[in-house]
Design a protein around this motif. Structure first.
Motif, mmCIF file in Angstrom:
data_model
loop_
_atom_site.group_PDB
_atom_site.id
_atom_site.type_symbol
_atom_site.label_atom_id
_atom_site.label_comp_id
_atom_site.label_asym_id
_atom_site.label_seq_id
_atom_site.Cartn_x
_atom_site.Cartn_y
_atom_site.Cartn_z
ATOM 1 N N UNK A 285 69.599 37.547 13.875
ATOM 2 C CA UNK A 285 68.744 36.449 14.340
ATOM 3 C C UNK A 285 67.337 36.508 13.738
ATOM 4 N N UNK A 286 66.980 37.640 13.148
ATOM 5 C CA UNK A 286 65.655 37.801 12.540
ATOM 6 C C UNK A 286 65.616 37.353 11.083
ATOM 7 N N UNK A 287 66.771 37.009 10.521
ATOM 8 C CA UNK A 287 66.865 36.721 9.092
ATOM 9 C C UNK A 287 67.130 35.245 8.826
ATOM 10 N N UNK A 288 66.629 34.803 7.674
ATOM 11 C CA UNK A 288 67.033 33.529 7.106
ATOM 12 C C UNK A 288 68.189 33.807 6.157
ATOM 13 N N UNK A 289 69.224 32.973 6.196
ATOM 14 C CA UNK A 289 70.386 33.167 5.337
ATOM 15 C C UNK A 289 70.391 32.115 4.231
ATOM 16 N N UNK A 290 70.681 32.568 3.014
ATOM 17 C CA UNK A 290 70.755 31.667 1.869
ATOM 18 C C UNK A 290 72.035 31.965 1.095
ATOM 19 N N UNK A 291 72.539 30.952 0.409
ATOM 20 C CA UNK A 291 73.752 31.122 -0.384
ATOM 21 C C UNK A 291 73.502 30.655 -1.818
ATOM 22 N N UNK A 292 74.044 31.396 -2.762
ATOM 23 C CA UNK A 292 73.934 31.053 -4.181
ATOM 24 C C UNK A 292 75.311 31.172 -4.813
ATOM 25 N N UNK A 318 70.163 35.696 -8.006
ATOM 26 C CA UNK A 318 70.301 34.959 -6.761
ATOM 27 C C UNK A 318 69.155 35.217 -5.806
ATOM 28 N N UNK A 319 68.693 36.467 -5.754
ATOM 29 C CA UNK A 319 67.547 36.799 -4.903
ATOM 30 C C UNK A 319 66.282 36.103 -5.407
ATOM 31 N N UNK A 320 66.099 36.076 -6.727
ATOM 32 C CA UNK A 320 64.935 35.391 -7.310
ATOM 33 C C UNK A 320 64.962 33.896 -6.974
ATOM 34 N N UNK A 321 66.134 33.273 -7.076
ATOM 35 C CA UNK A 321 66.248 31.851 -6.736
ATOM 36 C C UNK A 321 65.890 31.608 -5.272
ATOM 37 N N UNK A 322 66.368 32.481 -4.384
ATOM 38 C CA UNK A 322 66.112 32.297 -2.952
ATOM 39 C C UNK A 322 64.644 32.511 -2.619
ATOM 40 N N UNK A 323 64.033 33.521 -3.229
ATOM 41 C CA UNK A 323 62.599 33.739 -3.020
ATOM 42 C C UNK A 323 61.799 32.572 -3.581
ATOM 43 N N UNK A 324 62.225 32.048 -4.722
ATOM 44 C CA UNK A 324 61.533 30.923 -5.347
ATOM 45 C C UNK A 324 61.554 29.684 -4.459
ATOM 46 N N UNK A 325 62.664 29.442 -3.789
ATOM 47 C CA UNK A 325 62.754 28.251 -2.933
ATOM 48 C C UNK A 325 61.674 28.272 -1.852
ATOM 49 N N UNK A 326 61.427 29.439 -1.290
ATOM 50 C CA UNK A 326 60.402 29.542 -0.252
ATOM 51 C C UNK A 326 59.009 29.386 -0.843
ATOM 52 N N UNK A 327 58.751 30.073 -1.941
ATOM 53 C CA UNK A 327 57.435 29.992 -2.582
ATOM 54 C C UNK A 327 57.141 28.576 -3.051
ATOM 55 N N UNK A 328 58.136 27.919 -3.650
ATOM 56 C CA UNK A 328 57.915 26.602 -4.253
ATOM 57 C C UNK A 328 57.811 25.471 -3.242
ATOM 58 N N UNK A 329 58.198 25.727 -2.001
ATOM 59 C CA UNK A 329 58.113 24.682 -0.970
ATOM 60 C C UNK A 329 56.744 24.618 -0.298
ATOM 61 N N UNK A 330 55.909 25.602 -0.542
ATOM 62 C CA UNK A 330 54.616 25.649 0.120
ATOM 63 C C UNK A 330 53.472 25.414 -0.845
ATOM 64 N N UNK A 331 52.273 25.764 -0.428
ATOM 65 C CA UNK A 331 51.100 25.611 -1.291
ATOM 66 C C UNK A 331 51.224 26.468 -2.556
ATOM 67 N N UNK A 332 50.554 26.053 -3.593
ATOM 68 C CA UNK A 332 50.558 26.831 -4.828
ATOM 69 C C UNK A 332 49.925 28.209 -4.624
ATOM 70 N N UNK A 333 50.384 29.154 -5.469
ATOM 71 C CA UNK A 333 49.749 30.459 -5.492
ATOM 72 C C UNK A 333 50.300 31.466 -4.509
ATOM 73 N N UNK A 334 51.422 31.152 -3.861
ATOM 74 C CA UNK A 334 51.984 32.109 -2.906
ATOM 75 C C UNK A 334 52.853 33.135 -3.625
#
Length: 355
Positions: A285-292, A318-334
């Motif tokens: 319950x503490x995790x976000x789940x992603x699929x690639x 796959x981990x890089x893609x999932x991390x990128x989705x979070x970074x790219x959805x927010x403000x620049x520079x995260x």
């Protein structure tokens, strides 16, 4: 995300591993126990383990741009470990625990693996002089089996059509038949502890030195030790860091289907028949789940090599893609972190070239 809990045996085909997982399923207190005291006991009993310690850990943290270029993903480059993957850490922890808990430096071992852990265990056991029997999935590459045997390991294939779960079941049978100690990576709290005390601590120290607050940590999940342990370390310093459990689309977490033969990110995936990774289940319950999907991971492998001259495995991509989705959805520079398990196998790179 809540995955189904297996309540009945799966048609009698994998009852050995189901019983083993139930019998050795760790609780939170087991998972959160420290690794260092266990390591000290093991080193006293088998001093040769000390020769392995300098070759495991202290891997670089490499910054690359996120997929859309709005931020940075820091790759924990685990290819720098002995044997070339993150599984060197897991293998070292499993061996320390086996020696410390068995009470003998001559413990006879058995484990299952689809590749990276098998290679790490075989190489380390050759150095330590330990007797190792490995169960691998049916159809494992001849290249892999040859290397394992050259290191002195016995190798047995799981049954055809049973996938990774079949190799797991075969390992339990071998343990019972040959009176060997089953390492059982999926129920090994030391596999979490070593990443909490080493991998996660290394990442935290480097990011703190750079003055960076990560918004997410992503890691592809096999047994889940890497993800859970590293998450525990990072969230001690940055409670708001989002941990992302990355699974292959071909075999998601808690997959209720029978194990299939579809190609997917190496070393990852749901076990099938509704089984959940015991190291992850208490914290799910503490995790976000992603699929690639495997094709997307292969594309990301090629992209990282072409644009950043970084060679990573499909699970790392796959981990890089999932991390990128979070970074790219927010403000620049995260910033976010992705565990890069290895450089990728010859088979993965052949698939990437053909895709």
């Amino acid at each position: 995300m809540t995955a189904p809990v297996l309540t009945t045996p799966t048609a009698g085909r994998h009852t050995h591993i189901e019983r083993a997982l139930a019998a050795r399923r760790p609780g939170r207190a087991d998972i959160e126990a420290p690794f260092a005291p266990l390591e000290r006991r093991a080193l006293r009993m088998l001093p040769r383990l000390a020769a392995l310690r300098p070759a495991v850990g202290a891997t670089p943290l490499v910054p690359v741009s996120s997929r859309a270029g709005r931020g940075t993903v820091w790759l924990k480059a685990e290819a720098a470990n002995m044997t070339g993957t993150v599984k060197a850490r897991t293998a070292y922890a499993l061996l320390c625990a086996a020696v410390a808990r068995s009470g003998t430096a001559g413990v006879r071992l058995v484990e299952y693996s689809g590749g990276s852990l098998a290679l790490a265990l075989a190489e380390m056991c050759a150095v330590l002089g330990l007797d190792l029997h490995l169960a691998v999935p049916h159809g494992s590459p001849d290249r892999l089996v040859g290397v394992l045997r050259r290191h002195g390991a016995q190798v047995t294939h799981g049954p055809q059509g049973a996938g990774f779960l079949g190799a797991m079941d075969e390992a339990v049978r071998i343990a019972e038949r040959e009176e060997r100690h089953l390492l059982l990576q999926h129920c090994a709290p030391e596999a979490v502890a070593v990443h909490r005390e080493r991998t996660g601590t290394e990442i935290s120290a480097r990011l703190a030195q750079e003055g960076i607050r990560p918004v997410a940590l992503a890691a592809a999940v096999g047994s889940a030790g890497t993800l859970v342990g590293t998450t525990q370390a990072l969230r001690t310093r940055w409670p708001g860091c989002t941990p992302v459990a990355v699974f292959p689309a071909e075999a998601p977490y808690g997959d209720g289907r029978a194990p299939g033969g579809a190609r997917r990110m190496n070393g990852t995936g749901g076990l099938g028949h509704g089984l959940r990774q015991p190291l992850l289940a208490p914290y799910e319950d503490d995790f976000t789940f992603a699929e690639t999907g495997y094709p997307q991971a292969l594309e990301a492998m090629r992209l990282l090599r072409r644009t950043h001259r970084v060679a990573v495995s499909s699970s790392a991509a796959g981990a890089w893609l999932s991390a990128s989705r979070i970074v790219d959805q927010g403000p620049r520079g995260r910033h976010a972190v992705a565990v890069a398990a290895g450089r990728g196998t010859a088979e993965e790179w052949a698939d990437a070239a053909d895709h």
